[in-house]
Design an enzyme around this catalytic site. Structure first.
Site, mmCIF file in Angstrom:
data_model
loop_
_atom_site.group_PDB
_atom_site.id
_atom_site.type_symbol
_atom_site.label_atom_id
_atom_site.label_comp_id
_atom_site.label_asym_id
_atom_site.label_seq_id
_atom_site.Cartn_x
_atom_site.Cartn_y
_atom_site.Cartn_z
ATOM 1 N N CYS A 237 -13.700 -31.143 -36.184
ATOM 2 C CA CYS A 237 -14.607 -32.282 -36.245
ATOM 3 C C CYS A 237 -13.805 -33.517 -35.845
ATOM 4 C CB CYS A 237 -15.150 -32.446 -37.662
ATOM 5 S SG CYS A 237 -15.929 -34.051 -37.905
ATOM 6 N N CYS B 13 -19.131 -28.679 -40.330
ATOM 7 C CA CYS B 13 -18.085 -29.527 -40.906
ATOM 8 C C CYS B 13 -18.441 -29.837 -42.347
ATOM 9 C CB CYS B 13 -17.919 -30.827 -40.120
ATOM 10 S SG CYS B 13 -16.801 -31.979 -40.954
ATOM 11 N N LYS C 27 -14.251 -43.127 -16.998
ATOM 12 C CA LYS C 27 -15.405 -42.881 -17.831
ATOM 13 C C LYS C 27 -15.460 -43.942 -18.934
ATOM 14 C CE LYS C 27 -17.811 -39.274 -20.177
ATOM 15 N NZ LYS C 27 -17.881 -37.998 -20.831
ATOM 16 N N HIS D 186 -25.443 -50.154 -24.183
ATOM 17 C CA HIS D 186 -24.344 -50.388 -23.250
ATOM 18 C C HIS D 186 -24.862 -50.275 -21.818
ATOM 19 C CE1 HIS D 186 -24.298 -46.092 -22.659
ATOM 20 N NE2 HIS D 186 -23.972 -45.856 -23.920
ATOM 21 N N CYS E 166 -18.765 -33.678 -42.927
ATOM 22 C CA CYS E 166 -20.029 -34.272 -42.444
ATOM 23 C C CYS E 166 -21.240 -33.631 -43.107
ATOM 24 C CB CYS E 166 -20.187 -34.073 -40.943
ATOM 25 S SG CYS E 166 -18.969 -34.897 -39.943
ATOM 26 N N HIS F 114 -13.425 -35.918 -38.960
ATOM 27 C CA HIS F 114 -12.672 -35.493 -40.145
ATOM 28 C C HIS F 114 -11.383 -34.771 -39.806
ATOM 29 C CE1 HIS F 114 -16.695 -36.215 -41.884
ATOM 30 N NE2 HIS F 114 -15.975 -36.659 -42.895
ATOM 31 N N HIS G 34 -27.419 -47.440 -20.944
ATOM 32 C CA HIS G 34 -28.793 -47.705 -21.382
ATOM 33 C C HIS G 34 -29.454 -48.737 -20.463
ATOM 34 C CE1 HIS G 34 -26.781 -46.819 -25.413
ATOM 35 N NE2 HIS G 34 -27.697 -45.882 -25.339
ATOM 36 N N LYS H 39 -15.391 -45.731 -25.980
ATOM 37 C CA LYS H 39 -14.929 -46.662 -27.013
ATOM 38 C C LYS H 39 -13.413 -46.610 -27.143
ATOM 39 C CE LYS H 39 -19.074 -46.770 -29.879
ATOM 40 N NZ LYS H 39 -19.743 -46.092 -30.982
HETATM 41 ZN ZN ZN Z 1 -16.886 -34.016 -39.961
#
Ligand code: ZN
Length: 489
Positions: A145, A128, A295, A20, A131, A148, A23, A298
């Site tokens: 998390c 988590c 900022k 993006h 994860c 999740h 970078h 996404k």
């Molecule tokens: Zn997680």
């Protein structure tokens, strides 16, 4: 053997999504600095690459229903292509999944262990279950998390540690002896204060990390982040005993965003102290890019795709905008409107127009092109050199632009369309020589525009030492406009 080359690096970009604006900015800045040093006739090594291990990469691969290996192969190729499109003159592109890198990781961990700097302990952190991994405080959202939406548990796991705490005094002494190490200077204060507050040892392995480099002291463990990522700067040289290492180390500039200043200014030099290698000469810290004051994220949906921007405008106008619009070190604010204003005002009206008008005059003129400089450019070029060497890139650019604008004013003042004979020959001499010098000075910023100007002047690309008036040797071949005006609705 003494160090003989200029070595500049970007951070390795973590492969959990395509490149993006952030970078692209880091990489363009590194490219401008690398090209500048080549322009001065130095031997340059410019390194970039991708950081390809870790749980996040594995998760991203799984989401796309791909194996980790296939995923990183594809995504690192996307990064490489993006840099080729942006005219990035990297000399080497390193991937942390390469064998040459794994060798250095192993060498560093074993050397640190021999020094007594590695020990086995327990890592306690927020875990988590979904994860199957620990989350850092910056990854947690309200104790949960973010993926999740479940509460994180405090867990303890066996881990190897690096004795970072041991290096507190040595680091503080090093900062004192090397005041230019962290640049700009205001970025150094926050680091020094944190180091003064004490350093915790660093967890450098994980038991349940499924995608990474096996920890060389214990095959039940995987190397976690630090020794895997930062060592790349030495891997690319072929390790700390190679001829290339002797030639290029210490690195002259590690270019980093402000969020990873700590890693490069504290953890990395401590690792290097441990294995008996000199720290880099400079950690050069840049700010972030906001997008229209917000900022980039996404969730907001305002992530700027650099390839889309250059597809719509041009590579050089994008590079120019990035360097010129943000004061180096501070945050920038990306705005398409401002980009278009700079294209139309500075690139089309100032530079493009100057080159087109001057070449039109020169092509028509059949007499001798010779004369005297109307201004001594040497002090201005010295000042540009000082700013470039001090990495004040946008200030250097301002000064280059002053030369461009002064040349346009010179045309208005001398009115060459009313002149003839020797007088006209003198004006054209001044214009052609100044345009050639401008083409040299803009090369780091806008390499293809610079090449196109040299082509139209009928001379080969030149170096900084050629940035002075000399007898006219060009063979003009005018070839259209350098930039196209963007129509605004
Ligand atoms: Zn997680």
């Amino acid at each position: 053997m003494a160090k003989k080359g200029f070595y500049i690096t970007t951070p390795l970009y973590y492969l959990n999504g395509p490149p993006h604006l952030g970078h692209a900015y880091t990489t363009v800045i590194a490219d401008v600095i690398a090209r500048w040093h080549r322009l001065k006739g130095e031997k340059v090594l410019f390194l970039t690459g991708t950081d390809e291990h870790g749980e996040k990469v594995l998760e991203a691969a799984q989401v796309m229903d791909k194996g980790a290996r296939q995923f990183v192969d594809e995504l690192s190729a996307i990064f490489k292509n993006a840099w080729d499109t942006l005219d990035i003159s990297y000399d080497d592109f390193i991937r942390t999944t390469e064998a040459r890198h794994k060798r250095t990781v192993k060498d560093f961990i074993l050397a640190a262990d021999r020094k007594g700097d590695v020990y086995k302990g327990n890592y306690k952190g927020f875990y988590c279950v979904g994860c199957e991994s620990f989350k850092t405080e910056s990854e947690m959202v309200n104790g949960e998390c973010p993926d999740h939406k479940r509460r994180l548990e405090m867990r303890m796991e066996e881990s190897y540690f690096f004795r970072l705490s041991k290096y507190q005094d040595r680091l503080l002494k090093f900062y004192k002896q090397n005041p230019g190490f962290i640049s700009p200077a205001y970025r150094a204060d926050e680091i020094k204060n944190r180091v003064k507050g004490g350093l915790k040892d660093l967890s450098i392995s994980r038991e349940n990390l499924r995608w990474g480099i096996t920890f060389p002291l214990d095959k039940e463990h995987t190397t976690y982040v630090w020794f895997d990522a930062l060592t790349n700067y030495i891997s690319a040289l072929g390790g700390r005993k190679s001829a290339k290492f002797k030639r290029f180390w210490p690195a002259d500039v590690h270019l980093v965003g402000k969020e990873i200043n700590w890693f490069h200014s504290v953890i990395w030099p401590a690792m290097l102290f441990s294995v008996g290698v000199k720290p880099p000469n400079k950690v050069l810290v840049h700010g972030w890019w906001l997008v229209e004051g917000q900022k980039m994220s996404k969730t907001v949906g305002n992530v700027v795709d650099p390839l889309q921007v250059v597809g719509k405008y041009s590579v050089d106008s994008f590079r120019y905008y990035l360097v010129r619009d943000a004061a180096f070190g501070e945050d920038g604010d990306f705005s398409e409107k401002k980009l278009v204003e700079r294209i139309n005002g500075e690139l089309v009206a100032d530079l493009g127009n100057l080159v087109y008008r001057a070449l039109t005059l020169a092509e028509k003129y059949k007499g001798k092109v010779a004369g005297r400089p109307f201004e001594n450019l040497a002090p201005k070029i010295k000042s540009i050199e000082r700013n470039m060497d001090g990495n004040r890139l946008n200030q250097a650019m301002d000064e280059v632009w002053q030369i461009i604008r002064d040349t346009n004013k010179y045309i208005s003042r001398t009115e060459p369309w009313k002149s003839e004979g020797k007088n006209l020959g003198n004006i054209i001499y001044n214009l052609m020589e100044r345009i050639r010098i401008i083409a040299i000075l803009i090369e780091p910023f806008m390499p293809s525009t610079s090449r196109r100007i040299f082509d139209q002047l009928g001379v080969k690309p030149q170096r900084l030492k050629d940035a002075k008036y000399r007898p006219f040797k060009s063979r003009i071949k005018k070839n259209g406009y350098l930039f196209v005006k963007v129509e605004v609705k």
